[in-house]
Design a protein around this motif. Sequence first.
Motif, PDB file in Angstrom:
ATOM      1  N   ILE A  77       0.859  -1.182   0.000  1.00 55.19           N
ATOM      2  CA  ILE A  77       0.000   0.000   0.000  1.00 55.19           C
ATOM      3  C   ILE A  77       0.898   1.236   0.000  1.00 55.19           C
ATOM      4  CG2 ILE A  77      -1.858   1.222   1.160  1.00 55.19           C
ATOM      5  CD1 ILE A  77      -2.658  -1.513   0.150  1.00 55.19           C
ATOM      6  N   PRO A  78       0.746   2.143  -0.952  1.00 56.86           N
ATOM      7  CA  PRO A  78       1.609   3.330  -0.984  1.00 56.86           C
ATOM      8  C   PRO A  78       1.363   4.238   0.218  1.00 56.86           C
ATOM      9  CG  PRO A  78      -0.152   3.504  -2.618  1.00 56.86           C
ATOM     10  CD  PRO A  78      -0.219   2.111  -2.078  1.00 56.86           C
ATOM     11  N   GLU A  79       2.432   4.867   0.676  1.00 57.17           N
ATOM     12  CA  GLU A  79       2.289   5.798   1.784  1.00 57.17           C
ATOM     13  C   GLU A  79       1.480   7.022   1.369  1.00 57.17           C
ATOM     14  OE1 GLU A  79       6.207   6.752   3.050  1.00 57.17           O
ATOM     15  OE2 GLU A  79       6.621   4.744   3.865  1.00 57.17           O
ATOM     16  N   MET A  80       1.614   7.430   0.125  1.00 59.19           N
ATOM     17  CA  MET A  80       0.851   8.551  -0.401  1.00 59.19           C
ATOM     18  C   MET A  80       0.379   8.194  -1.809  1.00 59.19           C
ATOM     19  SD  MET A  80       2.010  12.527  -0.955  1.00 59.19           S
ATOM     20  CE  MET A  80       3.268  12.026  -2.137  1.00 59.19           C
ATOM     21  N   PHE A  81      -0.903   8.310  -2.052  1.00 58.12           N
ATOM     22  CA  PHE A  81      -1.476   7.960  -3.349  1.00 58.12           C
ATOM     23  C   PHE A  81      -1.198   9.083  -4.351  1.00 58.12           C
ATOM     24  CE2 PHE A  81      -3.865   5.368  -0.398  1.00 58.12           C
ATOM     25  CZ  PHE A  81      -3.956   4.155  -1.060  1.00 58.12           C
ATOM     26  N   VAL A  82      -0.456   8.732  -5.402  1.00 51.52           N
ATOM     27  CA  VAL A  82      -0.069   9.705  -6.426  1.00 51.52           C
ATOM     28  C   VAL A  82      -1.038   9.569  -7.599  1.00 51.52           C
ATOM     29  CG1 VAL A  82       1.816  10.576  -7.858  1.00 51.52           C
ATOM     30  CG2 VAL A  82       2.321   9.449  -5.676  1.00 51.52           C
ATOM     31  N   TRP A  83      -2.162  10.271  -7.533  1.00 49.63           N
ATOM     32  CA  TRP A  83      -3.156  10.212  -8.598  1.00 49.63           C
ATOM     33  C   TRP A  83      -2.689  10.934  -9.859  1.00 49.63           C
ATOM     34  CZ3 TRP A  83      -6.939   6.859  -7.753  1.00 49.63           C
ATOM     35  CH2 TRP A  83      -7.274   6.544  -6.434  1.00 49.63           C
ATOM     36  N   GLU A  84      -1.636  11.745  -9.719  1.00 52.11           N
ATOM     37  CA  GLU A  84      -1.130  12.470 -10.882  1.00 52.11           C
ATOM     38  C   GLU A  84      -0.550  11.558 -11.945  1.00 52.11           C
ATOM     39  OE1 GLU A  84      -0.509  13.180  -7.790  1.00 52.11           O
ATOM     40  OE2 GLU A  84      -1.388  15.181  -7.469  1.00 52.11           O
ATOM     41  N   ASN A  85      -0.240  10.288 -11.564  1.00 54.25           N
ATOM     42  CA  ASN A  85       0.299   9.351 -12.563  1.00 54.25           C
ATOM     43  C   ASN A  85      -0.684   9.144 -13.711  1.00 54.25           C
ATOM     44  OD1 ASN A  85       2.669   8.998 -11.127  1.00 54.25           O
ATOM     45  ND2 ASN A  85       1.915   7.212 -10.021  1.00 54.25           N
ATOM     46  N   TYR A  86      -1.968   9.076 -13.397  1.00 61.49           N
ATOM     47  CA  TYR A  86      -2.975   8.885 -14.440  1.00 61.49           C
ATOM     48  C   TYR A  86      -3.139  10.145 -15.288  1.00 61.49           C
ATOM     49  CZ  TYR A  86      -4.285   4.449 -12.326  1.00 61.49           C
ATOM     50  OH  TYR A  86      -4.263   3.158 -11.854  1.00 61.49           O
ATOM     51  N   VAL A  87      -2.948  11.301 -14.677  1.00 58.47           N
ATOM     52  CA  VAL A  87      -2.983  12.545 -15.448  1.00 58.47           C
ATOM     53  C   VAL A  87      -1.774  12.622 -16.375  1.00 58.47           C
ATOM     54  CG1 VAL A  87      -3.028  15.064 -15.302  1.00 58.47           C
ATOM     55  CG2 VAL A  87      -4.267  13.696 -13.602  1.00 58.47           C
ATOM     56  N   ASP A  88      -0.609  12.205 -15.874  1.00 57.21           N
ATOM     57  CA  ASP A  88       0.615  12.278 -16.675  1.00 57.21           C
ATOM     58  C   ASP A  88       0.569  11.348 -17.881  1.00 57.21           C
ATOM     59  OD1 ASP A  88       1.613  14.143 -14.950  1.00 57.21           O
ATOM     60  OD2 ASP A  88       2.797  12.714 -13.763  1.00 57.21           O
ATOM     61  N   ILE A  89       0.016  10.141 -17.711  1.00 61.21           N
ATOM     62  CA  ILE A  89      -0.011   9.205 -18.836  1.00 61.21           C
ATOM     63  C   ILE A  89      -0.929   9.723 -19.944  1.00 61.21           C
ATOM     64  CG2 ILE A  89      -1.901   7.784 -17.958  1.00 61.21           C
ATOM     65  CD1 ILE A  89       1.234   6.575 -19.848  1.00 61.21           C
ATOM     66  N   TRP A  90      -1.935  10.494 -19.591  1.00 68.78           N
ATOM     67  CA  TRP A  90      -2.825  11.081 -20.592  1.00 68.78           C
ATOM     68  C   TRP A  90      -2.202  12.291 -21.268  1.00 68.78           C
ATOM     69  CZ3 TRP A  90      -7.135   9.152 -22.689  1.00 68.78           C
ATOM     70  CH2 TRP A  90      -7.795   8.106 -22.024  1.00 68.78           C
ATOM     71  N   THR A  91      -1.420  13.077 -20.517  1.00 70.38           N
ATOM     72  CA  THR A  91      -0.860  14.314 -21.074  1.00 70.38           C
ATOM     73  C   THR A  91       0.494  14.114 -21.734  1.00 70.38           C
ATOM     74  OG1 THR A  91       0.065  14.850 -18.885  1.00 70.38           O
ATOM     75  CG2 THR A  91      -2.117  15.738 -19.420  1.00 70.38           C
ATOM     76  N   ARG A  92       1.276  13.151 -21.261  1.00 72.45           N
ATOM     77  CA  ARG A  92       2.628  12.957 -21.769  1.00 72.45           C
ATOM     78  C   ARG A  92       2.704  11.924 -22.885  1.00 72.45           C
ATOM     79  NH1 ARG A  92       5.988  11.738 -16.432  1.00 72.45           N
ATOM     80  NH2 ARG A  92       7.611  11.334 -18.018  1.00 72.45           N
ATOM     81  N   SER A  93       1.622  11.251 -23.175  1.00 73.41           N
ATOM     82  CA  SER A  93       1.631  10.239 -24.235  1.00 73.41           C
ATOM     83  C   SER A  93       0.395  10.399 -25.104  1.00 73.41           C
ATOM     84  CB  SER A  93       1.667   8.821 -23.629  1.00 73.41           C
ATOM     85  OG  SER A  93       0.443   8.537 -22.965  1.00 73.41           O
ATOM     86  N   ASP A  94       0.364   9.636 -26.172  1.00 71.17           N
ATOM     87  CA  ASP A  94      -0.775   9.646 -27.097  1.00 71.17           C
ATOM     88  C   ASP A  94      -1.668   8.438 -26.829  1.00 71.17           C
ATOM     89  OD1 ASP A  94      -2.354  10.669 -29.060  1.00 71.17           O
ATOM     90  OD2 ASP A  94      -1.112   9.989 -30.739  1.00 71.17           O
ATOM     91  N   ILE A  95      -2.008   8.235 -25.551  1.00 69.03           N
ATOM     92  CA  ILE A  95      -2.705   7.015 -25.147  1.00 69.03           C
ATOM     93  C   ILE A  95      -4.110   6.939 -25.725  1.00 69.03           C
ATOM     94  CG2 ILE A  95      -3.589   8.024 -22.993  1.00 69.03           C
ATOM     95  CD1 ILE A  95      -3.137   5.291 -21.687  1.00 69.03           C
ATOM     96  N   LEU A  96      -4.752   8.071 -25.960  1.00 67.87           N
ATOM     97  CA  LEU A  96      -6.093   8.043 -26.534  1.00 67.87           C
ATOM     98  C   LEU A  96      -6.076   7.445 -27.942  1.00 67.87           C
ATOM     99  CD1 LEU A  96      -9.019   8.789 -25.951  1.00 67.87           C
ATOM    100  CD2 LEU A  96      -8.595  11.020 -26.991  1.00 67.87           C
ATOM    101  N   THR A  97      -5.055   7.791 -28.726  1.00 66.66           N
ATOM    102  CA  THR A  97      -4.914   7.200 -30.064  1.00 66.66           C
ATOM    103  C   THR A  97      -4.632   5.712 -29.976  1.00 66.66           C
ATOM    104  OG1 THR A  97      -4.085   9.298 -30.946  1.00 66.66           O
ATOM    105  CG2 THR A  97      -3.620   7.313 -32.230  1.00 66.66           C
ATOM    106  N   TRP A  98      -3.798   5.318 -29.014  1.00 66.78           N
ATOM    107  CA  TRP A  98      -3.493   3.893 -28.848  1.00 66.78           C
ATOM    108  C   TRP A  98      -4.747   3.103 -28.493  1.00 66.78           C
ATOM    109  CZ3 TRP A  98       1.011   5.092 -24.941  1.00 66.78           C
ATOM    110  CH2 TRP A  98       1.998   5.819 -25.618  1.00 66.78           C
ATOM    111  N   ILE A  99      -5.549   3.644 -27.592  1.00 65.48           N
ATOM    112  CA  ILE A  99      -6.780   2.953 -27.197  1.00 65.48           C
ATOM    113  C   ILE A  99      -7.743   2.853 -28.372  1.00 65.48           C
ATOM    114  CG2 ILE A  99      -8.817   3.100 -25.716  1.00 65.48           C
ATOM    115  CD1 ILE A  99      -7.076   4.339 -23.562  1.00 65.48           C
ATOM    116  N   ARG A 100      -7.850   3.931 -29.142  1.00 68.67           N
ATOM    117  CA  ARG A 100      -8.758   3.920 -30.295  1.00 68.67           C
ATOM    118  C   ARG A 100      -8.329   2.883 -31.315  1.00 68.67           C
ATOM    119  NH1 ARG A 100      -7.941   8.956 -33.620  1.00 68.67           N
ATOM    120  NH2 ARG A 100      -6.192   7.635 -34.304  1.00 68.67           N
ATOM    121  N   ASN A 101      -7.047   2.839 -31.654  1.00 63.86           N
ATOM    122  CA  ASN A 101      -6.568   1.861 -32.635  1.00 63.86           C
ATOM    123  C   ASN A 101      -6.757   0.436 -32.137  1.00 63.86           C
ATOM    124  OD1 ASN A 101      -5.750   3.921 -34.366  1.00 63.86           O
ATOM    125  ND2 ASN A 101      -3.683   3.996 -33.512  1.00 63.86           N
ATOM    126  N   THR A 102      -6.432   0.202 -30.882  1.00 61.41           N
ATOM    127  CA  THR A 102      -6.576  -1.148 -30.328  1.00 61.41           C
ATOM    128  C   THR A 102      -8.033  -1.562 -30.278  1.00 61.41           C
ATOM    129  OG1 THR A 102      -4.664  -0.637 -28.930  1.00 61.41           O
ATOM    130  CG2 THR A 102      -5.867  -2.652 -28.436  1.00 61.41           C
TER     131      THR A 102
END
Length: 304
Positions: A77-102
Amino acid sequence: MSETMTLVAPERQGRRTSIDPAARPGGAGRGRRTAARIVLYVVLVVAAAAMLTPFFWMVMSSLKEANAVFSVPIRWIPEMFVWENYVDIWTRSDILTWIRNTLVLSVTVTALQVLTGSFAAYGFSRIRFPGRDALFLLYVGTIAVPWQSYMIPQFILLSNAQVANTLWSIILLQAFGAFGVFLMKQFYETVPEDLSEAARLDGLSEYGIWRRIMLPLSVPAIASLSLLTFVNTWNDYLGPLIYLRDPSLWTMQLGLKNFVSSLYDVDYGVLFAGLTISVVPIAIVFLLGQRYFVEGIATSGMKG
């Protein structure tokens, strides 16, 4: 005589009241069945926990800082929950395009495999023609041939057809599958032949029998084939790696791999956030179709 009866009666009553419940007919059997059921439940709980532990660790790692993912000892269990990881994967990558293609590839390939597999399986199970059994065995035997042994001539063929580096290359590769034909044929053979004969007497063509009788009866098998095909296509990495070179065509697996390779210092928290997102569609599909999946797998191996 009366004294003798009064002495014997209490003795018999004592014998009746001293009978061990376990010695009664069926008592020991019920006890063993209860113990076996408890042991089975314990084994199932332990097995389920062992299978869910990696997924739990993945989700928890997606909420950790980069340096805390592989800490020793492991922090579940993390000592502090870093919810920003999910924000970063959306902003720093083209994950929406990857999901659409898949998603486009998975849905299209699944629909085509269900269509071609069920249609071919009906021909092998209901149409009698010379060499049917030999052709079916030859076709199913291709399951044992590894794709790596013929992927080079296949790549040359699709390149000459001008479909390489397009989503059509993956769709054409996986639109037909011997496993789907085998699964659907096994299920069709559980359907009584009398239904097809009655439909022929009523004037239905073979295509009409397949569409109006066989398909509605084979919902569990179709659900099983759809789930397996969707999961395999969604998780496919080697096919997109060979055929999809344009970044706008990358799938989820290929995109995450290139995203990690492009980072100077890998942020594993962000990476695990992307992995968690990639698992969500598969989990949703499986939860929606698990009842039909189990039923289809169970009945596809039965005949008569």
